[in-house]
Enzyme design. Structure first.
Site, PDB file in Angstrom:
ATOM      1  N   HIS A  17       0.810  -1.220   0.000  1.00 40.66           N
ATOM      2  CA  HIS A  17       0.000   0.000   0.000  1.00 40.66           C
ATOM      3  C   HIS A  17       0.849   1.278   0.000  1.00 40.66           C
ATOM      4  O   HIS A  17       0.353   2.347  -0.315  1.00 40.66           O
ATOM      5  CB  HIS A  17      -1.026   0.001   1.143  1.00 40.66           C
ATOM      6  CG  HIS A  17      -0.496   0.309   2.500  1.00 40.66           C
ATOM      7  ND1 HIS A  17      -0.156  -0.670   3.411  1.00 40.66           N
ATOM      8  CD2 HIS A  17      -0.257   1.488   3.116  1.00 40.66           C
ATOM      9  CE1 HIS A  17       0.264  -0.113   4.535  1.00 40.66           C
ATOM     10  NE2 HIS A  17       0.216   1.214   4.377  1.00 40.66           N
ATOM     11  N   ASP A  48       0.314  -7.580   1.686  1.00 41.74           N
ATOM     12  CA  ASP A  48       0.672  -6.162   1.754  1.00 41.74           C
ATOM     13  C   ASP A  48       2.179  -5.965   1.781  1.00 41.74           C
ATOM     14  O   ASP A  48       2.692  -5.081   2.468  1.00 41.74           O
ATOM     15  CB  ASP A  48       0.009  -5.465   2.951  1.00 41.74           C
ATOM     16  CG  ASP A  48       0.080  -3.945   2.846  1.00 41.74           C
ATOM     17  OD1 ASP A  48       0.168  -3.429   1.712  1.00 41.74           O
ATOM     18  OD2 ASP A  48       0.057  -3.278   3.891  1.00 41.74           O
ATOM     19  N   SER A 125       4.220   2.647   8.010  1.00 41.04           N
ATOM     20  CA  SER A 125       3.971   1.488   7.154  1.00 41.04           C
ATOM     21  C   SER A 125       5.224   1.108   6.380  1.00 41.04           C
ATOM     22  O   SER A 125       5.873   1.954   5.766  1.00 41.04           O
ATOM     23  CB  SER A 125       2.854   1.789   6.162  1.00 41.04           C
ATOM     24  OG  SER A 125       1.638   1.949   6.816  1.00 41.04           O
TER      25      SER A 125
END
Length: 175
Positions: A17, A48, A125
């Site tokens: 992402h 992911d 992230s």
């Protein structure tokens, strides 16, 4: 987003992402703020994860993987990244749980995640969740939030799963 250099040749692990729909990728090294171009070697939306290659990189310092099977609830956890574009932020907490897969994130996460109370915010992230020896036990991937920011529950992809997926992405470009 954040990332983890896992090989001296400039292989970087981050989240899908973070790079999804990116037309150009620049990696900024924490050590000296050098900006380097990178390309995507492969992505896996299901876990992911994404793997990048820094163009022209040689002999970079890199992180060592921990064995996520040996991680236990109550172990110290260190989350590193760039939350809200604040470079080189470090937070500390513990491993709160393991094996989380129904975490209410509204996605189809296919892995059993490590839960931590180390502060993970937008921008963390793809960064590492480390043990006290600095080894990567997980790749920060998500938070549970009602406000958009840290509420004490963050999640990381276990290192053993990440290593497996990264190897496939480097070799095949897909899983």
């Amino acid at each position: 987003g954040s990332g983890i250099i896992v090989d001296k040749s400039g292989i970087v692990v981050t989240n899908n992402h973070v790079v999804d729909d990116a037309s150009e990728i620049t990696v900024r090294l924490a050590s000296d703020k050098t900006d380097m171009k990178a390309k995507v070697l492969g992505t896996d939306p299901k876990t992911d994860l994404a793997v990048l290659k820094i163009e022209g990189a040689k002999d970079l310092p890199f992180a060592e993987w921990a064995d996520s099977e040996t991680v236990e609830v109550g172990d110290w956890a260190i989350a590193i990244g760039s939350p809200f574009a604040l470079d080189q932020s470090v937070t500390v907490g513990i491993v709160s749980a393991k094996g989380r897969n129904q975490v209410g994130l509204g996605n189809d996460m296919a892995s059993d995640l490590i839960q931590t109370d180390a502060a993970i915010n937008p921008g963390n992230s793809g960064g590492p969740l480390c043990d006290l020896d600095g080894r990567v036990m997980g790749v920060n991937t998500a938070i549970y939030t009602r406000s958009g920011g840290y509420m004490g529950i963050g999640f990381a992809i276990p290192s053993n799963l990440a290593k497996d997926i990264v190897g496939k992405l480097i070799k095949e470009g897909k899983v």
